[in-house]
Motif scaffolding. Structure first.
Motif, PDB file in Angstrom:
ATOM      1  N   ARG A 231      12.718  -0.210 -27.310  1.00  0.00           N
ATOM      2  CA  ARG A 231      14.120  -0.274 -26.904  1.00  0.00           C
ATOM      3  C   ARG A 231      14.375  -1.602 -26.216  1.00  0.00           C
ATOM      4  NH1 ARG A 231      14.617   3.932 -23.229  1.00  0.00           N
ATOM      5  NH2 ARG A 231      15.700   5.343 -24.648  1.00  0.00           N
ATOM      6  N   LEU A 232      15.389  -2.352 -26.695  1.00  0.00           N
ATOM      7  CA  LEU A 232      15.813  -3.581 -26.053  1.00  0.00           C
ATOM      8  C   LEU A 232      16.990  -3.260 -25.157  1.00  0.00           C
ATOM      9  CD1 LEU A 232      15.557  -6.170 -28.977  1.00  0.00           C
ATOM     10  CD2 LEU A 232      13.803  -5.303 -27.448  1.00  0.00           C
ATOM     11  N   GLY A 233      16.792  -3.426 -23.838  1.00  0.00           N
ATOM     12  CA  GLY A 233      17.816  -3.053 -22.867  1.00  0.00           C
ATOM     13  C   GLY A 233      18.682  -4.211 -22.435  1.00  0.00           C
ATOM     14  N   ARG A 234      18.335  -5.425 -22.855  1.00  0.00           N
ATOM     15  CA  ARG A 234      19.171  -6.590 -22.585  1.00  0.00           C
ATOM     16  C   ARG A 234      19.140  -7.500 -23.790  1.00  0.00           C
ATOM     17  NH1 ARG A 234      17.046  -7.393 -16.903  1.00  0.00           N
ATOM     18  NH2 ARG A 234      16.022  -9.270 -17.640  1.00  0.00           N
ATOM     19  N   GLU A 235      20.048  -8.463 -23.849  1.00  0.00           N
ATOM     20  CA  GLU A 235      20.095  -9.377 -24.983  1.00  0.00           C
ATOM     21  C   GLU A 235      18.834 -10.224 -25.033  1.00  0.00           C
ATOM     22  OE1 GLU A 235      23.716 -11.443 -24.355  1.00  0.00           O
ATOM     23  OE2 GLU A 235      24.971  -9.687 -24.734  1.00  0.00           O
ATOM     24  N   GLY A 236      18.361 -10.488 -26.232  1.00  0.00           N
ATOM     25  CA  GLY A 236      17.133 -11.235 -26.446  1.00  0.00           C
ATOM     26  C   GLY A 236      16.508 -10.788 -27.752  1.00  0.00           C
ATOM     27  N   ASN A 237      15.286 -11.251 -28.032  1.00  0.00           N
ATOM     28  CA  ASN A 237      14.693 -10.950 -29.326  1.00  0.00           C
ATOM     29  C   ASN A 237      13.256 -10.469 -29.202  1.00  0.00           C
ATOM     30  OD1 ASN A 237      12.866 -13.124 -29.093  1.00  0.00           O
ATOM     31  ND2 ASN A 237      14.225 -14.537 -30.141  1.00  0.00           N
ATOM     32  N   ILE A 238      12.744  -9.959 -30.318  1.00  0.00           N
ATOM     33  CA  ILE A 238      11.315  -9.767 -30.506  1.00  0.00           C
ATOM     34  C   ILE A 238      10.953 -10.502 -31.788  1.00  0.00           C
ATOM     35  CG2 ILE A 238      11.189  -7.571 -29.299  1.00  0.00           C
ATOM     36  CD1 ILE A 238      11.123  -6.185 -32.006  1.00  0.00           C
ATOM     37  N   PHE A 239       9.706 -10.978 -31.881  1.00  0.00           N
ATOM     38  CA  PHE A 239       9.364 -11.785 -33.051  1.00  0.00           C
ATOM     39  C   PHE A 239       7.906 -11.612 -33.425  1.00  0.00           C
ATOM     40  CE2 PHE A 239       8.685 -14.489 -29.339  1.00  0.00           C
ATOM     41  CZ  PHE A 239       7.410 -14.998 -29.578  1.00  0.00           C
ATOM     42  N   ALA A 240       7.638 -11.923 -34.707  1.00  0.00           N
ATOM     43  CA  ALA A 240       6.275 -11.919 -35.248  1.00  0.00           C
ATOM     44  C   ALA A 240       6.037 -13.256 -35.933  1.00  0.00           C
ATOM     45  CB  ALA A 240       6.089 -10.783 -36.241  1.00  0.00           C
ATOM     46  N   THR A 241       4.828 -13.780 -35.769  1.00  0.00           N
ATOM     47  CA  THR A 241       4.438 -14.970 -36.528  1.00  0.00           C
ATOM     48  C   THR A 241       3.812 -14.490 -37.830  1.00  0.00           C
ATOM     49  OG1 THR A 241       4.082 -16.240 -34.511  1.00  0.00           O
ATOM     50  CG2 THR A 241       3.047 -17.063 -36.525  1.00  0.00           C
ATOM     51  N   VAL A 242       4.484 -14.820 -38.954  1.00  0.00           N
ATOM     52  CA  VAL A 242       4.126 -14.275 -40.260  1.00  0.00           C
ATOM     53  C   VAL A 242       3.542 -15.387 -41.132  1.00  0.00           C
ATOM     54  CG1 VAL A 242       4.959 -13.043 -42.292  1.00  0.00           C
ATOM     55  CG2 VAL A 242       6.027 -12.638 -40.056  1.00  0.00           C
ATOM     56  N   LYS A 243       2.434 -15.091 -41.788  1.00  0.00           N
ATOM     57  CA  LYS A 243       1.846 -16.046 -42.726  1.00  0.00           C
ATOM     58  C   LYS A 243       2.379 -15.754 -44.121  1.00  0.00           C
ATOM     59  CE  LYS A 243      -2.570 -17.889 -44.364  1.00  0.00           C
ATOM     60  NZ  LYS A 243      -4.043 -17.785 -44.287  1.00  0.00           N
ATOM     61  N   PHE A 244       3.189 -16.667 -44.657  1.00  0.00           N
ATOM     62  CA  PHE A 244       3.742 -16.537 -46.005  1.00  0.00           C
ATOM     63  C   PHE A 244       2.763 -17.231 -46.960  1.00  0.00           C
ATOM     64  CE2 PHE A 244       7.254 -15.841 -43.227  1.00  0.00           C
ATOM     65  CZ  PHE A 244       8.125 -14.979 -43.895  1.00  0.00           C
ATOM     66  N   PRO A 245       2.095 -16.477 -47.848  1.00  0.00           N
ATOM     67  CA  PRO A 245       0.988 -17.053 -48.629  1.00  0.00           C
ATOM     68  C   PRO A 245       1.408 -18.071 -49.683  1.00  0.00           C
ATOM     69  CG  PRO A 245       1.410 -14.791 -49.300  1.00  0.00           C
ATOM     70  CD  PRO A 245       2.262 -15.035 -48.101  1.00  0.00           C
ATOM     71  N   HIS A 246       2.662 -18.024 -50.112  1.00  0.00           N
ATOM     72  CA  HIS A 246       3.114 -18.968 -51.137  1.00  0.00           C
ATOM     73  C   HIS A 246       4.620 -19.134 -50.998  1.00  0.00           C
ATOM     74  CE1 HIS A 246       5.083 -15.845 -53.618  1.00  0.00           C
ATOM     75  NE2 HIS A 246       4.127 -15.068 -53.121  1.00  0.00           N
ATOM     76  N   ALA A 247       5.153 -20.178 -51.595  1.00  0.00           N
ATOM     77  CA  ALA A 247       6.601 -20.366 -51.626  1.00  0.00           C
ATOM     78  C   ALA A 247       7.213 -19.370 -52.602  1.00  0.00           C
ATOM     79  CB  ALA A 247       6.935 -21.807 -52.040  1.00  0.00           C
ATOM     80  N   GLY A 248       8.353 -18.806 -52.230  1.00  0.00           N
ATOM     81  CA  GLY A 248       9.003 -17.847 -53.115  1.00  0.00           C
ATOM     82  C   GLY A 248       9.977 -16.973 -52.366  1.00  0.00           C
ATOM     83  N   GLU A 249      10.405 -15.883 -53.040  1.00  0.00           N
ATOM     84  CA  GLU A 249      11.384 -14.977 -52.458  1.00  0.00           C
ATOM     85  C   GLU A 249      10.683 -13.860 -51.680  1.00  0.00           C
ATOM     86  OE1 GLU A 249      15.408 -13.076 -54.083  1.00  0.00           O
ATOM     87  OE2 GLU A 249      13.630 -11.976 -54.772  1.00  0.00           O
ATOM     88  N   LYS A 304       8.124 -18.029 -37.906  1.00  0.00           N
ATOM     89  CA  LYS A 304       8.490 -17.086 -36.847  1.00  0.00           C
ATOM     90  C   LYS A 304       9.691 -16.265 -37.302  1.00  0.00           C
ATOM     91  CE  LYS A 304      10.321 -17.110 -32.103  1.00  0.00           C
ATOM     92  NZ  LYS A 304      10.722 -18.001 -30.991  1.00  0.00           N
ATOM     93  N   PHE A 305       9.460 -14.959 -37.518  1.00  0.00           N
ATOM     94  CA  PHE A 305      10.521 -14.027 -37.923  1.00  0.00           C
ATOM     95  C   PHE A 305      10.939 -13.238 -36.688  1.00  0.00           C
ATOM     96  CE2 PHE A 305      11.166  -9.653 -40.093  1.00  0.00           C
ATOM     97  CZ  PHE A 305      12.553  -9.759 -39.976  1.00  0.00           C
ATOM     98  N   ALA A 306      12.230 -13.331 -36.321  1.00  0.00           N
ATOM     99  CA  ALA A 306      12.723 -12.674 -35.106  1.00  0.00           C
ATOM    100  C   ALA A 306      13.922 -11.800 -35.411  1.00  0.00           C
ATOM    101  CB  ALA A 306      13.097 -13.722 -34.053  1.00  0.00           C
ATOM    102  N   ALA A 307      14.003 -10.680 -34.687  1.00  0.00           N
ATOM    103  CA  ALA A 307      15.188  -9.823 -34.681  1.00  0.00           C
ATOM    104  C   ALA A 307      15.738  -9.820 -33.263  1.00  0.00           C
ATOM    105  CB  ALA A 307      14.838  -8.408 -35.124  1.00  0.00           C
ATOM    106  N   ALA A 308      17.042 -10.092 -33.112  1.00  0.00           N
ATOM    107  CA  ALA A 308      17.631 -10.263 -31.780  1.00  0.00           C
ATOM    108  C   ALA A 308      18.725  -9.227 -31.538  1.00  0.00           C
ATOM    109  CB  ALA A 308      18.206 -11.669 -31.627  1.00  0.00           C
ATOM    110  N   TYR A 309      18.831  -8.813 -30.291  1.00  0.00           N
ATOM    111  CA  TYR A 309      19.912  -7.947 -29.820  1.00  0.00           C
ATOM    112  C   TYR A 309      20.992  -8.858 -29.251  1.00  0.00           C
ATOM    113  CZ  TYR A 309      22.208  -4.307 -26.955  1.00  0.00           C
ATOM    114  OH  TYR A 309      23.109  -3.449 -26.374  1.00  0.00           O
ATOM    115  N   LEU A 310      22.241  -8.698 -29.740  1.00  0.00           N
ATOM    116  CA  LEU A 310      23.277  -9.697 -29.461  1.00  0.00           C
ATOM    117  C   LEU A 310      24.346  -9.266 -28.465  1.00  0.00           C
ATOM    118  CD1 LEU A 310      23.911 -10.925 -33.133  1.00  0.00           C
ATOM    119  CD2 LEU A 310      22.388 -11.925 -31.402  1.00  0.00           C
TER     120      LEU A 310
END
Length: 785
Positions: A231-249, A304-310
């Motif tokens: 639960r995010l109780g104030r504005e801000g984000n959580i994030f993960a550092t993701v390894k994308f193995p190749h260029a693409g969708e 860095k993939f982040a989801a933020a509460y606005l």
């Protein structure tokens, strides 16, 4: 066959031969002189002294719920060793008889003390009894750490387990670590969660990277709700550092819902490398969270993939409680590779377990190697061929049912994680030549004892390697120094220091907001951090343990420095500061200790004195009688004098005065520190009197004098107390009378080693109860007593 059924089958089929011995009474003492021996000596020399000085209070009056008249002979005394341990300690400390009662001569005190030591606590230090080995399960901290080091997943499955019971002040004591039925269900569920996170079982699935929300870092203060949800109780984000193995969708995805309040729904955004990509109105509510996702092209490499509460919203005055606080609840983040030609992304945990891939004709042999290596590390010892064969039956059954190779192995590994060999700290020992003889534990058992003592976790590769070469005993000192400097030694600070010093109680402290407006969660955290850093510095810099009593340094940030009146410290980061010229120094002047030994509205000399007696001097007072009159509180009471003056009126009752004479002087010596550890010279309009006199006759005036007194006159008591506490923690059992020799040897060698912290650890590890084991015949004989 379901994995749960397989796990239950393993519980029924895996054998585990352990012994559990009954606890016996008694503890340690010191032996001096040539004491009288036998029951005749008790009748003619000891009993008359007890009758002369003790029966007046501890006879018909039964003060302290103790009647010494029931001990009619030496046999009855031996049956109740713990009572006479207290008698001995009180005599040695001159705490009994009370000051105004007739006192025994020095010779009479020495006579009784020597008799108790030699007859009631007699033991052969040339042929030490290492004591009983109790089969004990991993506690919650040990389980989490062991899973982390065994599998490599970084979350805490045991946080969902029932709380562990404590004994002798610690939660790793075998006698109290029971196994309720609900915990078995928790073990089964945890094994599945751990391996689901660690292993990819469907090699044809779309490549997916999954991140539980409560395991992620971020800028928003979050609260874990269990099951990976945050639960995010104030504005801000959580994030993960993701390894994308190749260029693409790729698909970026989050599962979320809102705790709605105010005129609009909770709003969330996705960003990659801090560049905002898309906003979402999160209209979903519990219990029906929804998936929010987007597609985009991404270049290969880490991002860095982040989801933020606005849009946080709070209106505590809204008449509808459900409309007062808006929050965003995120369950997880995921990244999906949409290229069907790409293989799944295998986490390091998967590669660590599946270190070989089989050919069709070698599946069983490779599975046997994988399961055998995993079980060896999980059981903290080499596994037998028979044990591996039992586990491989589960693999074979799953394989015949059409499961993939990875899923079939996973079934066997789940069984390992619910087997007694993993869940319990037991020791399968090779039979010695002489079954009656005390013998050293084998080196794998020694490695396990050492790692759970210092790391609350399983041995690492280096410990395993040394044990495998039978070289660990030869390298104990360098290994201990290596382990104390390792990051995993943080567990020793959390679990030993946290319980010895009762720091865990700081989370429960609730100082009155009106009386202590400066106290908040940030200050609470700073108080705990100071003591943790102080303990860690003494540990890792190998300083003298006497610095726990007084030191000229500590660690503070801006909030704590302001409380202490220390200038020149800014920011939230902690820094080492000199305490010269202040009243601070050592544990007794730290706000964490002073706060947990106070009540919400005031200081508590009783709590502070008791804390010192119990945790620094090893002489805890008895619990208060049930009919203690209520202490007067409030503004009207404060007008009648200082807390000290009011307490002196309160303890006029002679029944109370005996114990308060031990506790209160120590507590009053710390009275210059208020309920959250801030220095003061007055209590309201009254000047504080911090002078005191111990029952053993030593006088002091204030905290500085008290610390000096403890260092000079009570040093041996402190060193013995710390040794007994740490040895109890290391062994996972209470100390018994036959541990006396070990305690004496440890404290004596510690003094010769200039009280260095590593010397204390080394001597505990080299002690008989830590390094040796009873022979089977000796164990059975002791159990029959």
């Amino acid at each position: 066959m379901t994995t749960r059924a397989a796990s239950l089958l393993c519980l029924m089929t895996l054998g585990f031969q352990m012994t559990r011995e009954p606890a016996s009474a008694g503890t340690s003492g010191k032996t001096r002189g040539n004491p009288p021996a036998g029951d005749a000596a008790f009748q003619t020399r000891i009993k008359p002294v007890l009758a002369k000085y003790c029966y007046g209070c501890h006879g018909e009056k039964k003060k302290g719920d103790l009647d010494l008249r029931i001990y009619e002979n030496e046999t009855s005394v031996i049956r109740d060793r713990r009572v006479f341990e207290k008698v001995m300690k009180n005599l040695q400390a001159h705490e009994m008889p009370p000051e105004k009662k007739p006192q025994p001569t020095a010779e009479e005190r020495a006579l009784i003390t020597a008799w108790i030591q030699s007859e009631i606590f007699k033991c052969d230090c040339d042929h030490p009894d290492p004591g009983r080995v109790t089969l004990r399960r991993l506690n919650r901290a040990e389980y989490n750490n062991t899973i982390r080091d065994l599998v490599g997943v970084d979350f805490q499955p045991a946080d969902d387990f029932p709380a562990d019971d404590s004994g002798y002040g610690f939660d790793n004591i075998g006698d109290v670590l029971s196994l309720p039925p609900v915990l078995l269900e928790k073990y089964l569920a945890a094994a599945q969660k751990v391996l689901n996170k660690a292993i990819v079982t469907d090699m044809k699935a779309k490549p997916l990277q999954h991140f539980n929300a409560d395991e992620l870092d971020g800028t928003a203060p979050g609260e874990s709700l269990g099951e990976g949800i945050k639960r995010l109780g104030r504005e801000g984000n959580i994030f993960a550092t993701v390894k994308f193995p190749h260029a693409g969708e790729y698909i970026l995805r989050a599962k979320a819902h809102g705790e709605q309040a105010g005129p609009e729904p909770a709003r969330m955004s996705f960003s990659l490398d801090d560049k905002e990509l898309k906003k979402f109105d999160v209209k979903a509510e519990e219990p029906a969270p929804e998936i929010y996702e987007m597609r985009l092209q991404v270049e290969a490499g880490p991002h860095k993939f982040a989801a933020a509460y606005l849009n946080n919203y709070r209106n505590p005055k809204d008449p509808n409680p459900k409309n007062r606080d808006r929050n965003l609840v995120i369950h997880y983040l995921e990244v999906v590779d949409t290229d069907p030609s790409q293989p799944p992304v295998l986490p390091e945990t998967h590669k660590r377990i599946f270190f070989r891939q089989p050919a069709p004709e070698t599946k069983t042999q490779v599975a046997r190697e994988i399961v055998g290596r995993f079980a060896t590390r999980a059981f903290r010892r080499p596994v037998t061929e028979e044990e591996v064969s039992r586990l491989i039956k589960l693999f074979t059954l799953a394989d015949k049912n059409g499961e993939s190779f990875e899923q079939s192995v996973k079934v066997a590994l789940e069984a390992v994680l619910v087997s007694p060999g993993f869940l319990f700290r037991g020791e399968l020992q090779p039979e010695p030549d002489n079954p009656a003889a005390v013998h050293p534990v084998d080196e794998f058992a020694l490695a396990s004892r050492l790692s759970y003592f210092l790391w609350s976790s399983m041995p690492d590769d280096e410990l395993f390697a040394l044990a495998g070469r039978k070289a660990l005993r030869k390298n104990l000192e360098p290994e201990i120094k290596r382990m104390l400097k390792a990051p995993k030694a943080r567990a020793f600070v959390d679990n030993f220091a946290g319980q010895w010093l009762q720091l865990r109680n700081l989370k429960l402290a609730a100082p009155d907001k009106k009386l202590f407006p400066e106290f908040d969660d940030d200050l609470r955290a700073a108080m705990a951090k100071e003591t943790e850093l102080f303990f860690t510095d003494i540990l890792q810099q190998d300083r003298s343990v006497l610095e726990f009593l007084d030191a000229d340094f500590s660690f503070v940030n801006r909030r704590l420095a302001r409380l202490y009146g220390i200038r020149g410290v800014e920011g939230d980061d902690f820094q080492r500061v000199s305490l010269k010229g202040t009243h601070r120094g050592g544990l007794l002047a730290q706000a964490s200790i002073l706060t947990i030994t106070s009540t919400p509205t005031r200081t508590s000399p009783v709590k502070r004195g008791t804390w010192v007696l119990e945790n620094l001097l090893g002489a805890p007072p008895p619990p208060p009688p049930p009919d203690v009159p209520e202490f007067k509180e409030g503004k009207d009471a404060a007008l009648t004098g200082t807390l000290r003056q009011r307490m002196e009126q309160h303890r006029v009752n002679p029944t109370c005065a005996v114990c308060h004479a031990r506790m209160d002087p120590i507590g009053f010596g710390l009275e210059n520190f208020n309920g959250i550890g801030e220095w003061r010279d007055k209590e309201g309009d009254f000047s504080i009197d911090p002078a005191g006199k111990l029952v053993s006759g030593e006088s002091f005036n204030g905290p500085d004098d008290l610390k000096t007194l403890l260092l000079k006159r009570k040093r041996d008591d402190f060193v013995r107390c710390l040794t007994e506490k740490m040895l109890t923690y290391a062994l996972g059992r209470g100390l018994e009378y036959y541990d006396k020799c070990a305690v004496d040897q440890i404290t004596g060698r510690l003094a010769k080693g200039r009280y260095k912290f590593s010397s204390l650890i080394l001597e505990i590890v080299k002690s008989a109860p830590f390094e040796l084991r009873r022979g089977e015949e000796a164990r059975l004989a002791q159990a029959a007593r």
